[in-house]
Structure formats: C-alpha cells, structure tokens
Design an enzyme around this catalytic site. Structure first.
Site, PDB file in Angstrom:
ATOM      1  N   ASP A 118      20.884 -50.541  11.649  1.00 37.74           N
ATOM      2  CA  ASP A 118      21.239 -51.897  11.133  1.00 37.74           C
ATOM      3  C   ASP A 118      19.889 -52.487  10.893  1.00 37.74           C
ATOM      4  O   ASP A 118      18.782 -52.430  11.599  1.00 37.74           O
ATOM      5  CB  ASP A 118      22.037 -52.732  12.055  1.00 37.74           C
ATOM      6  CG  ASP A 118      23.038 -53.842  11.347  1.00 37.74           C
ATOM      7  OD1 ASP A 118      22.862 -53.609   9.951  1.00 37.74           O
ATOM      8  OD2 ASP A 118      23.414 -54.541  11.698  1.00 37.74           O
ATOM      9  N   GLU A 146      16.638 -53.121   6.328  1.00 33.74           N
ATOM     10  CA  GLU A 146      16.034 -53.539   5.195  1.00 33.74           C
ATOM     11  C   GLU A 146      14.427 -53.591   4.991  1.00 33.74           C
ATOM     12  O   GLU A 146      13.822 -53.120   3.788  1.00 33.74           O
ATOM     13  CB  GLU A 146      16.657 -54.806   4.428  1.00 33.74           C
ATOM     14  CG  GLU A 146      18.205 -54.854   3.974  1.00 33.74           C
ATOM     15  CD  GLU A 146      18.923 -54.603   5.473  1.00 33.74           C
ATOM     16  OE1 GLU A 146      19.933 -54.022   5.268  1.00 33.74           O
ATOM     17  OE2 GLU A 146      18.506 -54.938   6.390  1.00 33.74           O
ATOM     18  N   ASP A 186      27.853 -56.810   5.164  1.00 32.89           N
ATOM     19  CA  ASP A 186      28.079 -57.870   5.864  1.00 32.89           C
ATOM     20  C   ASP A 186      29.175 -58.654   4.673  1.00 32.89           C
ATOM     21  O   ASP A 186      28.671 -59.467   4.122  1.00 32.89           O
ATOM     22  CB  ASP A 186      27.207 -58.863   6.250  1.00 32.89           C
ATOM     23  CG  ASP A 186      26.499 -58.200   7.637  1.00 32.89           C
ATOM     24  OD1 ASP A 186      26.886 -57.293   7.978  1.00 32.89           O
ATOM     25  OD2 ASP A 186      25.482 -58.676   8.001  1.00 32.89           O
TER      26      ASP A 186
END
Length: 799
Positions: A405, A408, A483
């Site tokens: 997670d 990015e 999300d």
C-alpha cells in the site's frame, strides 16, 4: 529550405521533409531535414511501434512495461517509395509515411483508414527541466469511441474527456476526479466496427485528450522522454486487448484461495479480535479464505516488525488460523522509519539503498511511522534486498501473502502528496529524476515483493496485492481501486473501474467492497457484495472509523443475502479459475464490457452497468437504493435468467425484477457452467462430483473447464486437467463431445449434469455409443443425470 521558425506553432516544433530512409530488417528509419528520426518497428503484421527522436538522437531503449514473453514476428513486409510518400505493406495493414511532413496513416488492406495523424508528432523544448514535452495528435472519426486507460473514475466511453496519468494517493476520490492510483497509458479506439489500440509507453506524466479540446482531434503528450507508442490493430476489440496484453504480459495462475472471499479492515487488532473475527465466519457459515492485517500489526508502523503487545506470538496465531482455513495477508508500505535502532533502516543506509535528492541528501517524507526514507526500487540491487526482507515473515512466521500500500509513493503533509521531483533513481542503469520514475515506483516495489515472496513460498504460488501500478504490473500482482467511499455513486464507479482495468490488460482487480471511507447502509453493502463476488479480486475493506463492515454487521436479512452470494462465488470457483487460466494463457480479460462482447452493436458503445463475467455469464448490478428491479440492456443472443430459467432474447432493454435478494444474472444459451459444492474455504472439501449446468441451445456452443492442484507449479509440467466441451443441440436431441488434455487426475469420478431449457423429454441416453439404462444415470424429473467424467460423447435423444 524550411526553417525551424516556420515550423513553430504556439511554441511547438514539427518535423519537416524526409531526406533519408533505410531499412534494418524489421526496423524502418525515416530522417527529416531538421533532424527528426522516425523509427518504425514491425513487430507483427498488425502491431507497429513508433519512436521519434529529435536532434537525431534516440534515448536508450528500455521499458518496464513490455514483457520478455511478447510474441514477435510477421509474415510479410514490403516498402514502396513514391514521389510523395513511403508505403509499408504487411500481411494485414498498410502504413503511409508522408515525405513532406512525416505524418503517418494506417489503413487495412482494402484502403479503409483506421488511424491517421492530424498534426502528428510535435514537441516543445522544456527549458526548466531539459528535454522535450512530446506530443502526438490524431484525427478523430465522427463516430469514434474510446476506452481503456486503467482505473479512471468516469464513464466507460472516454469520448469528450481529458485525463492524465500520474499515480496519486486520492483518498475518498469522487466521480471524474483525476488522476488516481494507476498510470496505464493504453486506449482502444473504435469506429466503423474497426478497433485499434495505442499504448504510449512513456513513464513521465502523460495526458490524453479524446476530442475534448477539438472535437475532431485526439491527442496525447508527455512531460518528458520520447514519443514512443505501439499501435495494435484488431479489427475486433478482443484482438486489440489480447495484443496489448500479450506485449505487457499476464500473471501466473495464483493459488485458488486468492480467488475466494477476503475480509479486511483498518485495522483488526489485537490478536484476540482477529481470532474472534475468524470464529464468527465459521460460526455463521460464511465462506472466507483471507484475513488481512493493516499497519497496526507492526511495532510503531515499522515494516517487517510485529507489535508484541498486540500480537505476542504471530506464528502460532497464523498457524491456528490456517488450521481453520484462513490465510493471513499483511500490509507492507515503502516508507522505512528513520530509526538507527531499526535493522531495516540501518541495512538501507549501510548499502545506500534509499532515494536521494539532487544534491545528495536522502529523500525524506512523513508517512505512518513519521519521517521515512524510501528505497529506490528501480535499482535491481534494492529489489533483491527488499525481496529478501520477507524471508522471516514467510518461512518462519508463516504469513501467506503481502499487500503493498501507499506505494505511489504517498507522502503526507506535502501539497504534491508524493516525493519531490528532483529525487534521483537508478532506473535499472538509466539514471533519472522522479519525474520519470514516479509512475513506475509502485510497480517496481511490488515487483521486488513478488520476486522475493515467490522464492520464500516455493513450491507454493505467491499472491501479492498493490495499490499503485503502471502498464505491465499485472505480471506481478493483483490490485484494487483504492480508497473509495461508501456511496451509491461509488458502487457505480467500482463497476466501471473494474471493467476498464480488465480491458486495460489488468484483470486481477476488485474494489473495496462496501466502501473504504464512511459507512454503508445494509442495503448498499448487500448490493456491493452482489457486484463484488463477480469481480476477479473479492475483498471487503473499510477504514473502520464509521462502524464495522463484516457480513454480519447489519441485520439478518443482509447477512443471509451476503452469505448466499459469497456461497455462489465459491460454487463458481471452477468457472472463475478457468477464466483466470484463459487470461493467463491467452490474455483474455476476465471481465468484458458489452462493447468488447459485441462491438458491432452500437447500443453497447455507451453501456456502463452490464458486463460479461468470463465468457458466458451476464451480470448487471443494482446501483440505486430501494430498487425492486432495474432496466438493463441484454446483448444480442439468447439468454437464460439464472434464477428462473426464463429464456430471453437480447438486443433490447428489458425490465428485470430484482429485489434486495437478487441481481440480474443471465447465462448464454449453449453454455456449460462448472460448479463446486459450497465450501467454507478453498480445500475444505474433497470434491466428490463436478456439477455441470447445461443450458440448451438449438445450435453449437463451446465451453471449457480448467483444473489443477489449486496451488504449486505442477501445472507447468502438464499436470492439469483441461476439458473442452462441444455442445450441439437440435429440437429432439443434443450431443456433448468432451476433449481432454493434461495429466492431472481430478479427485472426483463423476459429473452431475443439470439440463436447463430442454425442449423434449429424455428417452434415451448414449455414452460413447453405448445405450445406458436410465436407472444407472439416476435420471429424475429435473433432467439431472450422473455419468462418468471420462466420457467422450454424450448423446441424448428425446421426444
């Protein structure tokens, strides 16, 4: 002589006339007077690559996206020169290169134009960063539609949209918000029943304008790097998607348990809560295979550690959960806490594995542990080190899978939400800044994770999940759409995003069922589960801030509905596993939008809700509250209502009754759908009999069932079972022929065959030319028969 000044328009520069051409086997080089070189590579008869260099210099040819296993080779290549153009002929296409402007035009062998340049290639020098902003513009046909580009939260047809690719942590994103978590610069164009695709393999920030600024122009550009794109010709949607997927790759088969139902929350802790969660699933008889531990299992959010107060003996907990059929999945983020007493941090410092700024200082950013350094996953040595960090977690503690997670990479408390653009990266020996490496950072992190875990779980198969991705990440990992929010609008968004990801080469995908942010009503949760069980990756995940989101968190009605649909997923596991086999082997997407299924029907071009699950099941979720049914478009053909066996003709909209306990599900006539019994987890039961649901058709249809040991690599040695069924139906008989391949021996010996829609009463049953006594077949009024799995021809006669 044309000067550069004459070639400028709004600051852009353009190629001028061609002054040189030569061919090097499969590569064609066109050089212009002002130093532009166009390199065209003929990869297949229907796949071309276009690279443009300015000032006569190409950058090093390197790509993270292209698979080593891409199929190459063409049947015919001929180049013809005329006074005004070069004509390139392959066995499927014609390419025209204009001598005066270097513009290109691609047509089929009849001369029909599929794709042509408008202004074509042009560029603008970037004086702030160096290099060029590279641009390409194409003519848009009046009837043209556009699809693809990964997880965009917008209408499936991109005509009239402008979107960008810059992987971004977008908590609680909204409809049409852009960019999001993934950068997949591939789109499909469709006009006049002809489909093509363009993959712009450029890792800088890219943008696409689909007739938004000018209604007759589609353009794409990047903030740096080369104009480097691949053209894929169909003419079918399926051929384009398969072609692109072949070049960017497919994953190995995951373990079957990865396709079960998974439960996650931020966060399940301490250990007693995890055990209670597992016990509740088994008590309520709701199937579940995976339980997820978010960041709170760690010691101070330090990756690769355990909080011994919350989890005093993780090895025993994981072992106990496994005995009850649960696999444990843990989160690992890229940010490594700056802490001299933290062994992972110290190893990174000692080996110079962390990213640095332009002037040599380490790049720092705040994430969950506080200030962190970030490994440079574009460095092969760092990837090797990172993969090794998982060894204790897997070989000693017994964790089953990892969830990457925040990759990015997400950075808190800065406006950009990510690393500074001057951060330096190795880029596998091609040093660059974060401007170039940002979009592949998460991809290379999960690649390192996958390659490391693959070693540690051998001889089992790895299962990995990522949030951030670039084209080709599907080779390493499953993914989800980030999300999202517990709203009806986000239920619609999730449906569109998964369809879009699948047609963008990335099929092992799902959404946070029920919504991550905020809390769903029981009705919304049930409707989302009804959609999510038909997505390749099926996981409930929530922030936990607004209440619990387990299957039993609402009333008994919702719990019972959720249980029924999760049970249906487990029944359909052999069908789902076969879908994944086709995806892995042939690049066939697991979820197909209606436009993929029937591009010749213009009614499908703007449909967003309905999709084909695998090859033969039509799904249409209910996406509004208080609904007792919905209007949906049934594609052309004949379909059976899964719940009632009512036969409906497609090619029209139809009102379908669907109260909270149902969503519209239809099965294509002639299909043979395999089913397992309901299990509480994959491998709980030894399968005693495979159920085949046969849907009658007056005509011919083919179906397939793929099976293996459900984990491990014996299937690569031929130990699999592949059954192809040919169905032929007439008004008073049907024939099913079975063709078998592979050496895997399935645990069951018989099929239970359930017939749907037979227009006759069964009078005789012949198996491999032998008349069978109907008593031996356990034939009953429901037209169900039980026969050996080894038959070659089943011939049924009726009146």
């Amino acid at each position: 002589m044309i000067t550069n000044t004459e070639l400028e328009y709004k600051g852009n520069l353009y190629p001028n006339s061609i002054v040189g051409f030569y061919r090097d086997t499969d590569k064609l080089y066109f050089t212009t007077l002002n130093g532009v070189i166009l390199e065209v590579t003929i990869l297949r008869d229907s796949v071309f690559r276009f690279r443009y260099a300015t000032e006569s210099i190409f950058e090093p040819d390197f790509s993270y996206a292209i698979s080593d296993n891409a199929s190459l080779g063409y049947n015919h290549l001929e180049v013809e020169e005329t006074e005004t153009e070069y004509l390139v002929h392959t066995a499927k296409l014609k390419l025209l290169v204009d001598k005066k402007t270097l513009r290109t035009q691609i047509s089929d062998l009849t001369g029909f134009i599929i794709c042509e340049d408008e202004l074509g290639f042009h560029w603008e020098e970037n004086y702030e960063y160096g290099g060029n902003t590279v641009k390409m513009s194409k003519i848009t046909q009046v009837t043209e539609s556009f699809y693809g580009l990964g997880d965009k939260a917008t209408h499936s047809n991109l005509k009239g949209k402008r979107v960008s690719n810059w992987v971004t942590d977008q908590y609680a994103y909204g409809k049409d918000q852009d960019p999001l978590y993934k950068a997949i610069p591939f789109f499909i164009g469709l006009h006049h029943e002809q489909a093509y695709g363009i993959f712009f393999d450029n890792t800088f920030k890219t943008q696409f304008d689909f007739a938004h600024e000018r209604r007759n122009v589609t353009s794409f550009w990047a903030d740096g790097g080369e104009m480097n794109y691949y053209f894929f010709y169909g003419p079918t949607f399926a051929q384009v998607v398969k072609g692109y997927t072949n070049f960017t790759g497919t994953p190995e088969l995951p373990p079957m348990w990865a396709m079960g139902y998974h439960q996650s929350k931020w966060s399940y802790f301490p250990e007693s809560n995890v055990r209670e969660l597992a016990a509740k699933f088994r008590e309520l008889r709701i199937p579940c295979d995976g339980l997820y531990l978010d960041i709170d299992y760690m010691d101070g959010f330090r990756c690769f550690t355990w909080d011994k107060n919350h989890f005093p003996d993780p090895k025993k907990m994981i072992s106990d959960l496994e005995k009850d059929g649960f696999k444990t999945v843990v989160m690992i983020d890229p940010g490594i806490k700056i802490d001299k007493d933290f062994w992972v941090y110290q190893e990174g410092i000692d080996n110079d594995y962390f990213c640095k700024r332009a002037d040599g200082a380490y790049m720092k950013g705040k994430v969950w542990p506080g200030e962190c350094n970030f490994p440079d996953f574009t460095n092969p040595a760092v990837r090797e080190w990172w993969g090794g960090l998982y060894k204790e977690m897997f070989t000693d503690i017994g964790v089953h899978a990892v969830w990457n997670d925040m990759n990015e990479p997400a950075v808190m408390e800065v406006p950009t939400k990510t690393a500074p653009l001057d951060t330096r990266h190795n880029f596998d020996g091609h040093p660059c800044s974060h401007r170039k490496a940002h979009n592949v950072y998460g991809m290379q992190m999960v690649r390192a994770t996958y390659e490391g875990i693959k070693k540690h779980v051998y001889p089992k198969r790895p299962f990995v999940i990522t949030r951030a991705a670039y084209a080709g990440t599907q080779r390493y990992s499953s993914t989800w759409t980030g999300d999202n929010v517990a709203t009806w609008e986000h239920l619609w968004i999730a449906n569109v995003q998964v369809q879009r990801m699948c047609m963008s080469g990335y099929s092992f995908v799902g959404s946070d069922i029920g919504g991550f942010a905020e809390h769903p009503s029981g009705e919304l949760f049930a409707r989302w589960v009804q959609l999510g069980v038909f997505h390749p990756f099926c996981r409930v995940h929530s922030s936990g801030d607004h209440g619990d989101q387990e299957p039993w968190s609402f009333d008994k009605e919702v719990t019972d509905i959720v249980r029924e649909f999760i049970e249906l997923r487990y029944q359909l596991l052999p069908y789902l596993y076969t879908m994944f086999y086709k995806y892995s082997k042939e690049g066939i997407p697991m979820i197909k939008p209606l436009v993929y299924f029937d591009q010749a029907d213009p009614q499908t071009h703007f449909r967003t809700d309905e999709f084909i699950f695998g090859e033969q099941i039509l799904i249409c979720p209910v996406q509004e509250p208080n609904a007792q049914g919905r209007r949906m478009y049934i594609p052309r053909g004949t379909w059976y209502d899964y719940w009632t066996d009512e036969v409906v003709q497609g090619g029209m909209e139809k009102w379908i009754v669907a109260d909270l306990s149902r969503i519209p599900v239809f099965v294509k006539e002639g299909s043979i759908i395999p089913k397992y019994p309901v299990q509480q987890y994959v491998g709980e039961l030894e399968i005693k009999e495979l159920v085949l649901e046969v849907y009658y058709k007056n005509g011919v249809e083919t179906s397939m069932v793929y099976e293996d040991a459900q984990d491990g690599y014996d299937y690569k040695k031929g130990r699999y079972s592949l059954r192809n069924f040919n169905f032929r139906g007439k008004k008073d008989e049907l024939i099913i022929q079975q063709y078998k391949d592979g050496t895997y021996i399935t645990p069951y010996e018989t099929f239970e065959i359930n017939f749907h829609g037979l227009p006759f009463k069964i009078m005789e049953v012949w198996v491999d030319s032998e008349l069978i006594d109907t008593k031996d077949l356990k034939l009953n009024e429901s037209n169900n028969i039980h026969i050996s799995k080894d038959f070659t021809v089943l011939h049924i006669l009726g009146v």
